[in-house]
Write an enzyme that holds these catalytic residues in place. Structure first.
Site, PDB file in Angstrom:
ATOM      1  N   LYS A 168       7.675  -3.518  16.676  1.00 44.02           N
ATOM      2  CA  LYS A 168       6.779  -4.643  16.964  1.00 44.02           C
ATOM      3  C   LYS A 168       6.117  -5.158  15.691  1.00 44.02           C
ATOM      4  O   LYS A 168       6.120  -6.367  15.409  1.00 44.02           O
ATOM      5  CB  LYS A 168       5.704  -4.219  17.958  1.00 44.02           C
TER       6      LYS A 168
ATOM      7  N   CYS B  45      -0.900 -12.805  14.977  1.00 45.41           N
ATOM      8  CA  CYS B  45       0.261 -11.885  14.913  1.00 45.41           C
ATOM      9  C   CYS B  45       0.684 -11.676  13.472  1.00 45.41           C
ATOM     10  O   CYS B  45       0.550 -10.587  12.928  1.00 45.41           O
ATOM     11  CB  CYS B  45       1.434 -12.467  15.701  1.00 45.41           C
TER      12      CYS B  45
END
Ligand code: SAJ
Length: 477
Positions: A227, A285
């Site tokens: 991730k 992110c």
């Protein structure tokens, strides 16, 4: 002695954290006939406690359009398959519990994410943990967290042993606002357990909600690295495009021609997929996941890391290049004003675009902010326009483009909102001041149409245009 938790069917699921990850996740679990009930757990905090009552009435407490989520929520509430509560004791009735709680970096330079909210969630789960339960962390977390920090905290609070008494895994979310339900159903789902049994148990939990997506099993730490690294690599690709654009400007050539040329190389196993240079990289992110990955290596075993001595991490260097782009935008603006014979101090600037992502109202970590600060420090007067962002602490944002550009010395395009592709040079020219500058940070406009209308043009990657001859127009008014 069987040293594995017992494998009864997963029927009741708890989802901790009713945010843009937890809510669609809970609704999709509740919508599956594989499961009998889902309990959403939400702290009764001042900022989010209101969600509990809204959700129990089938009302979505999220901004913006989320296709399918609203009617699915109403349906699972109507069929009493979903309830929301702040009573964490009800975790003891769950067969599986997922935690979708953000771990933001308050200050990325110190590489220490803010674990406080996640820690509170983990503690509450641990205090109410029954044997045989599966716990899954969905937030983006530093590699090593599931097998280390989270495992230790759960065992401490519950008195139980991970792997023997309960299952523990990491299954990172990959959702994008505006596509929450679709992303959970259609993206492949990385699922990583602290052991094989936990991976299998987590697979049993997520398989029923996938349509196109498939489960990708691995270890918990590999799932955490997946991730963080998938965003690190995107940030790296953007940085490579930004650096090449800076080189093209310096060489007096057009980055976009070079990009087209490079991408024309095709064939078996040949990929380049150069992304786009721009005024900067924002969001929650890409601006933080690199630091999660770096911290993971630091914690997991920097002494065993073989890397060029004293060399900065390529990934962190990419972050620095992307964070440099608002500075470069300020340099382009300054060069334009100098060409116009105008002082930086006192110059009036229209900053077009405050959100970090085109055609959205998301302004988290927007690169427009450091740029605006540089302008203010230079004594400029900055007016901000954004058709999507309503308000932002300390910054007044207007929806009236004509009012924002009226009388300015420079127009700076920072966000790629589609509205800015429709800027009309002659209409703009009569609104701005004499010898106006236009800086294009997102390749939104055609340089020649603005140069021929009398603008001094500067654009990221446009080394072929940034030194253009000046076109002197007699103002017709
Ligand atoms: N940006 C560029 N050049 C590019 C692409 C993006 O400068 O070629 C800038 C954007 O302007 C923005 C920032 O980077 O300021 C981030 O843009 P983004 O498209 O990566 O959007 P994010 O930050 O919302 O990234 C999310 C991530 N999704 C998840 O974490 C679940 C990322 O993994 C996805 O690849 C990305 O969305 C996506 O592709 O939509």
């Amino acid at each position: 002695m069987d040293n594995k938790p017992d494998l009864h069917p997963i029927r009741t699921i708890g989802v901790v954290g009713m945010g843009y990850v937890g809510i669609p996740s809970a609704v999709l679990f509740a919508h599956s006939e594989k499961f009998s009930h889902v309990i959403g757990f939400q702290r009764n905090s001042r900022s989010s406690g209101h969600k509990i009552d809204l959700l129990n009435r089938g009302i979505l407490p999220l901004q913006g359009e989320e296709p399918d989520l609203e009617w699915m929520l109403r349906e699972v509430v109507a069929y009493e398959k979903f309830t929301c509560t702040s009573d964490f004791f009800q975790i003891s009735s769950c067969d599986a519990v997922t935690l979708a709680i953000q771990t933001p970096f308050s200050d990325p330079t110190d590489l220490v994410p803010d674990f406080s909210a996640l820690e509170e969630g983990i503690r509450m789960v641990g205090k109410n943990l029954s044997p045989g339960v599966l716990i899954v962390l969905e937030s983006t977390i530093t590699p090593g967290t599931t097998c280390g920090y989270a495992r230790n905290l759960l065992e401490y609070e519950s008195g139980l042993k991970a792997g023997r008494d309960f299952f523990l895994a990491h299954a990172p979310e990959r959702v994008m606002v505006g596509r929450l339900i679709q992303n959970i159903r259609e993206h492949d789902r990385v699922v990583g357990g602290i052991d094989e049994a936990s991976t299998l148990r987590a697979t049993e939990l997520y398989q029923p909600v996938l349509t196109k997506g498939r489960i990708i099993p691995m270890s918990a730490t590999a799932a955490e690295a997946t991730k963080t690294a998938e965003n690190t690599f995107r940030d790296l690709q953007i940085a490579a495009a930004n650096q090449l654009a800076l080189y093209c400007e310096a060489m007096g050539i057009n980055f976009y021609d070079v990009r087209t040329g490079i991408n024309s190389l095709k064939g078996e196993g040949i990929t380049r997929s150069i992304l786009w240079p721009g005024a900067g990289v924002g969001g929650h992110c890409l601006t933080k996941d690199t630091y999660h990955l770096e911290r993971g290596v630091t914690i997991a075993g920097v002494e065993s890391l073989d890397y060029p001595a004293g060399m900065e991490s390529l990934f962190v260097l990419a972050r620095h290049i992307n964070d440099f782009m608002p500075n470069h935008m300020f340099t382009l603006l300054s060069r334009g004003l100098v060409r116009a014979g105008k002082d930086l101090s006192g110059a009036r600037v229209a900053l077009l675009g405050w959100s970090f992502l085109a055609n959205t109202d998301d302004a988290r970590n927007t690169p427009s902010e450091p740029f605006r600060n540089l302008c203010l420090q230079a004594g400029m007067d900055v007016k901000v326009h954004d058709p999507w962002v309503g308000e932002y602490a300390g910054v007044s944002i207007s929806r009236d483009l004509s009012e924002v550009v009226y009388g300015v010395d420079a127009v700076v395009i920072f966000t790629g909102h589609r509205e800015y592709q429709r800027l009309e040079p002659d209409n703009l020219y009569v609104l701005v001041s004499q010898k106006p500058v236009i800086v294009d940070g997102r390749n939104m406009i055609d340089p020649d149409t603005f140069i021929n209308a009398g603008f001094i043009y500067k654009g990221i990657g446009r080394g072929d245009k940034n030194g253009h001859p000046l076109v002197h127009l007699k103002r017709s008014y």
